[in-house]
Motif scaffolding. Sequence first.
Motif, PDB file in Angstrom:
ATOM      1  N   ALA A  21       0.836  -1.206   0.000  1.00 28.88           N
ATOM      2  CA  ALA A  21       0.000   0.000   0.000  1.00 28.88           C
ATOM      3  C   ALA A  21       0.867   1.252   0.000  1.00 28.88           C
ATOM      4  N   VAL A  22       1.894   1.244   0.863  1.00 30.68           N
ATOM      5  CA  VAL A  22       2.781   2.402   0.939  1.00 30.68           C
ATOM      6  C   VAL A  22       3.549   2.562  -0.376  1.00 30.68           C
ATOM      7  N   ALA A  23       4.015   1.436  -0.914  1.00 29.29           N
ATOM      8  CA  ALA A  23       4.778   1.498  -2.161  1.00 29.29           C
ATOM      9  C   ALA A  23       3.928   2.048  -3.301  1.00 29.29           C
ATOM     10  N   VAL A  24       2.697   1.557  -3.396  1.00 31.43           N
ATOM     11  CA  VAL A  24       1.828   2.025  -4.475  1.00 31.43           C
ATOM     12  C   VAL A  24       1.492   3.504  -4.302  1.00 31.43           C
ATOM     13  N   ALA A  25       1.215   3.917  -3.065  1.00 30.28           N
ATOM     14  CA  ALA A  25       0.900   5.324  -2.801  1.00 30.28           C
ATOM     15  C   ALA A  25       2.069   6.210  -3.211  1.00 30.28           C
ATOM     16  N   GLN A  26       3.278   5.758  -2.867  1.00 28.98           N
ATOM     17  CA  GLN A  26       4.484   6.522  -3.210  1.00 28.98           C
ATOM     18  C   GLN A  26       4.647   6.631  -4.726  1.00 28.98           C
ATOM     19  N   VAL A  27       4.457   5.521  -5.414  1.00 28.00           N
ATOM     20  CA  VAL A  27       4.641   5.515  -6.866  1.00 28.00           C
ATOM     21  C   VAL A  27       3.617   6.430  -7.561  1.00 28.00           C
ATOM     22  N   ILE A  28       2.366   6.325  -7.135  1.00 27.27           N
ATOM     23  CA  ILE A  28       1.318   7.054  -7.854  1.00 27.27           C
ATOM     24  C   ILE A  28       1.248   8.522  -7.469  1.00 27.27           C
ATOM     25  N   THR A  29       1.359   8.825  -6.164  1.00 26.21           N
ATOM     26  CA  THR A  29       1.124  10.212  -5.744  1.00 26.21           C
ATOM     27  C   THR A  29       2.351  10.906  -5.175  1.00 26.21           C
ATOM     28  N   LEU A  83      -7.317   0.050  17.504  1.00 25.12           N
ATOM     29  CA  LEU A  83      -6.204   0.798  16.914  1.00 25.12           C
ATOM     30  C   LEU A  83      -5.482  -0.064  15.877  1.00 25.12           C
ATOM     31  N   PHE A  84      -5.206  -1.326  16.242  1.00 25.41           N
ATOM     32  CA  PHE A  84      -4.529  -2.227  15.310  1.00 25.41           C
ATOM     33  C   PHE A  84      -5.393  -2.505  14.083  1.00 25.41           C
ATOM     34  N   ILE A  85      -6.689  -2.636  14.309  1.00 25.56           N
ATOM     35  CA  ILE A  85      -7.590  -2.915  13.205  1.00 25.56           C
ATOM     36  C   ILE A  85      -7.692  -1.702  12.286  1.00 25.56           C
ATOM     37  N   ALA A  86      -7.756  -0.512  12.911  1.00 26.69           N
ATOM     38  CA  ALA A  86      -7.902   0.713  12.138  1.00 26.69           C
ATOM     39  C   ALA A  86      -6.728   0.914  11.182  1.00 26.69           C
ATOM     40  N   LEU A  87      -5.570   0.413  11.590  1.00 27.26           N
ATOM     41  CA  LEU A  87      -4.390   0.538  10.736  1.00 27.26           C
ATOM     42  C   LEU A  87      -4.665  -0.113   9.377  1.00 27.26           C
ATOM     43  N   LEU A  88      -5.293  -1.263   9.395  1.00 34.07           N
ATOM     44  CA  LEU A  88      -5.623  -1.931   8.141  1.00 34.07           C
ATOM     45  C   LEU A  88      -6.877  -1.326   7.508  1.00 34.07           C
ATOM     46  N   TYR A  89      -7.849  -1.028   8.350  1.00 35.30           N
ATOM     47  CA  TYR A  89      -9.140  -0.577   7.811  1.00 35.30           C
ATOM     48  C   TYR A  89      -9.100   0.827   7.210  1.00 35.30           C
ATOM     49  N   THR A  90      -8.161   1.665   7.627  1.00 36.19           N
ATOM     50  CA  THR A  90      -8.060   2.960   6.964  1.00 36.19           C
ATOM     51  C   THR A  90      -7.170   2.859   5.724  1.00 36.19           C
ATOM     52  N   THR A  91      -6.363   1.794   5.658  1.00 34.34           N
ATOM     53  CA  THR A  91      -5.521   1.583   4.474  1.00 34.34           C
ATOM     54  C   THR A  91      -6.310   0.931   3.345  1.00 34.34           C
ATOM     55  N   ALA A  92      -7.258   0.068   3.733  1.00 34.80           N
ATOM     56  CA  ALA A  92      -8.000  -0.693   2.725  1.00 34.80           C
ATOM     57  C   ALA A  92      -8.669   0.181   1.656  1.00 34.80           C
ATOM     58  N   PRO A  93      -9.353   1.278   2.044  1.00 37.00           N
ATOM     59  CA  PRO A  93      -9.961   2.090   0.978  1.00 37.00           C
ATOM     60  C   PRO A  93      -8.921   2.660   0.021  1.00 37.00           C
ATOM     61  N   ALA A  94      -7.712   2.933   0.549  1.00 34.59           N
ATOM     62  CA  ALA A  94      -6.655   3.438  -0.331  1.00 34.59           C
ATOM     63  C   ALA A  94      -6.189   2.342  -1.276  1.00 34.59           C
ATOM     64  N   VAL A  95      -6.008   1.131  -0.739  1.00 34.16           N
ATOM     65  CA  VAL A  95      -5.599   0.008  -1.588  1.00 34.16           C
ATOM     66  C   VAL A  95      -6.647  -0.222  -2.671  1.00 34.16           C
ATOM     67  N   GLY A  96      -7.923  -0.182  -2.262  1.00 36.87           N
ATOM     68  CA  GLY A  96      -9.007  -0.376  -3.215  1.00 36.87           C
ATOM     69  C   GLY A  96      -8.955   0.655  -4.329  1.00 36.87           C
ATOM     70  N   VAL A 133      -3.796   9.359   3.334  1.00 38.48           N
ATOM     71  CA  VAL A 133      -3.884  10.759   2.940  1.00 38.48           C
ATOM     72  C   VAL A 133      -3.892  10.888   1.425  1.00 38.48           C
ATOM     73  N   SER A 134      -3.036  10.090   0.769  1.00 39.11           N
ATOM     74  CA  SER A 134      -2.772  10.381  -0.635  1.00 39.11           C
ATOM     75  C   SER A 134      -3.834   9.862  -1.584  1.00 39.11           C
ATOM     76  N   PHE A 135      -4.689   8.919  -1.151  1.00 39.50           N
ATOM     77  CA  PHE A 135      -5.634   8.422  -2.136  1.00 39.50           C
ATOM     78  C   PHE A 135      -6.709   9.439  -2.480  1.00 39.50           C
TER      79      PHE A 135
END
Lengths: 124, 559
Positions: B193-201, B280-293, B208-210
């Motif tokens: 997710a981080v790698a893709v965000a970095q590449v695209i934005t 908190l641990f779940i939110a780490l994935l759950y706030t990333t998921a919409p960006a991955v999507g 933040v970046s999606f």
Amino acid sequence: MAETEEKSPGPPGGNGWRREYWRKNLRLMVTLLVIWFAVSFGCGILFVEQLNQITLGGFPLGFWFAQQGSIYVFVLLILVYCLRMDRLDKEFGVEERDEEPASGPAAASDTSAAEGDAKEGGES
Amino acid sequence: MSEIQLWTLLSIVVTFGLYIGIAWRSRVRETQGFYVAGHGIPTIANGAAIGADWMSAASFISMAGLIAFMGYDATIYLMGWTGGYVLLALLIAPYLRKWGKFTVPEFVGDRYSELVRGIAAVAAIIVSFTYVVGQMNGGGIVFSRFLQIDIQYGVLIASVVIFIYAVLGGMKSITWTQVAQYTVLIIAYLIPAVAVAQVITGIPVPQVSFGQILGELSAISEQLGVGHYTDPFTTRPMIDIFLVTMALMIGTSGLPHVIIRFYTTKTVRGSRYSAFWALLFIALLYTTAPAVGAFTQLNLLNGVQGTATDALPSWVANWSEAELVEVNPNADVINSVSNSEDSGADLIVSSDILVLASPEIAGLPAPVVGLVAAGGMAAALSTAAGLLLVISSSVSHDFYFRRFRRNASDSERLLVGRIAMAGAIVVAAVVGVNPPAFVAQVVAFAFGMAAASFFPAIVLGIFWKRCNAVGAAAGMVAGLALTITYMIYTLEVFGTDANEHILGVSPEGIGTIGAVVNFAVTIVVSKMTAPPSEEISEMVENIRYPAAERRAPAGASDD
């Protein structure tokens, strides 16, 4: 009201402090649940179209609440609940002592955070 | 063997070795350890274990894919699967921990009656079993794609591994294995997710970046007939979004495999903080998921839009072999994309592959692809293990021990629990090969049933002393009956016909109405019958205060 009863903490069983503790617990719970509902169902679903008129950082605001904001708020609500209940437990003398001190670094940092909050609260 | 397969195999073998090693080191021989890990798990570790237990194959594998195709409407999963923790933390966890025994049916059994315990145990088994089938299927998908084998064998491998460590270790080993699994799955999710965000934005924070690509994504989605990405209510009416979100939240807080995790902490206070760490641990994935999507969908659509069918990127062919991507044989150029088999679109992509395929779609290196596969397995296995534990404890503790052999020894109960677990694995594997619906949907049904059965009985049991056994039993039966009837009415389950939704309410959302009916029936019936006994009132009174005995209050001066 329950002033006279509270003077005698005595054995457990329907004393005034119990009613008072429970009332404060319920009040905190209801307040947090109102926020929970307003942010998730309110901002995220019921008023999403109106909020989507506003855009921040590329996000339509209603969409942001639904997919990001509400989740951040949920985490904060539980944290506030934990800290407030710590304070309430202490106030009424029902906090748990750690029988085994080996509850790890997690519990230790929790305690210090809670105490910090309690101090702030005490001043206000 | 391709480079991707090699790395996948390597990651899976290494992580599995880790899990089984941990399971072996913390294996247990007595029931306390088997069911509640001796009430001795530190708060943060317990939070991570809840996170892994909670984040299933559905969260890891399906969710971002669903978000990608549903856009805003996937909010039901994001809010629904996180918001329930607020209910859980405030309404349930601390009180059940104070009362603290082994299972959820046990609480309702003590609070109400043996009959209610029986109903609850049956419901716990149905819910957990429905859910575990989804996990088996998820594990099967991962294996079948990356090892290039049929899905049956994928499911078989997954079952064997689950069998080894869940049956051996019980709660204590499952907890520590889950901590490791959380670590693996979150790393596996965040790195791509981080790698893709970095590449695209150019901003490596996907949350933040999606935002920056949403406009572009909405435009291209509409062109390819997927629907305007950020517009609400494109696939479901508002009422249904509301009801499904609520059903998932209530279901979350009523799910037995999540609730029992709060029994494993040392104190009531620990159970509150466990809820915080878990979310908190779940939110780490759950706030990333919409960006991955969003990122994956944009990459995917950009990669195929207007491309000739014989010049498609390589991931299309890879996933076609696993029958999870399908190119319409009549199409020459891709002009429409869908995740639905019946849409007649030029390219049909299963929602279940998006996360697993995202590193490939984004062109990330093979080790990352392997890591994601290991993460998907960790998610499926950790949840399956937690669920099997519930099935095992319900069978051995609530039925065998309570109903048939009150004098069963510890080792005998453990043996029955392990046999129940093994049996459940076998049946789940058979059903998991050919589940009645796709992974996330199956899970949603489990939630509806949990929402309509446990939640009202538990909450009323804690907050309303007047609630009695007859009321709770009537409420649970009414709520569950309505929910299951409506699901069977609207879905093809075991050969039944699928009928139109009534008033736009989907089978995933019916649990909310089932819960409301349960509440109403419980209250009315309780009021009409005799109040519960003194001892039960005293028991309810006692679980409301954390400490066993009151000490001199710290803030006594203000009284």
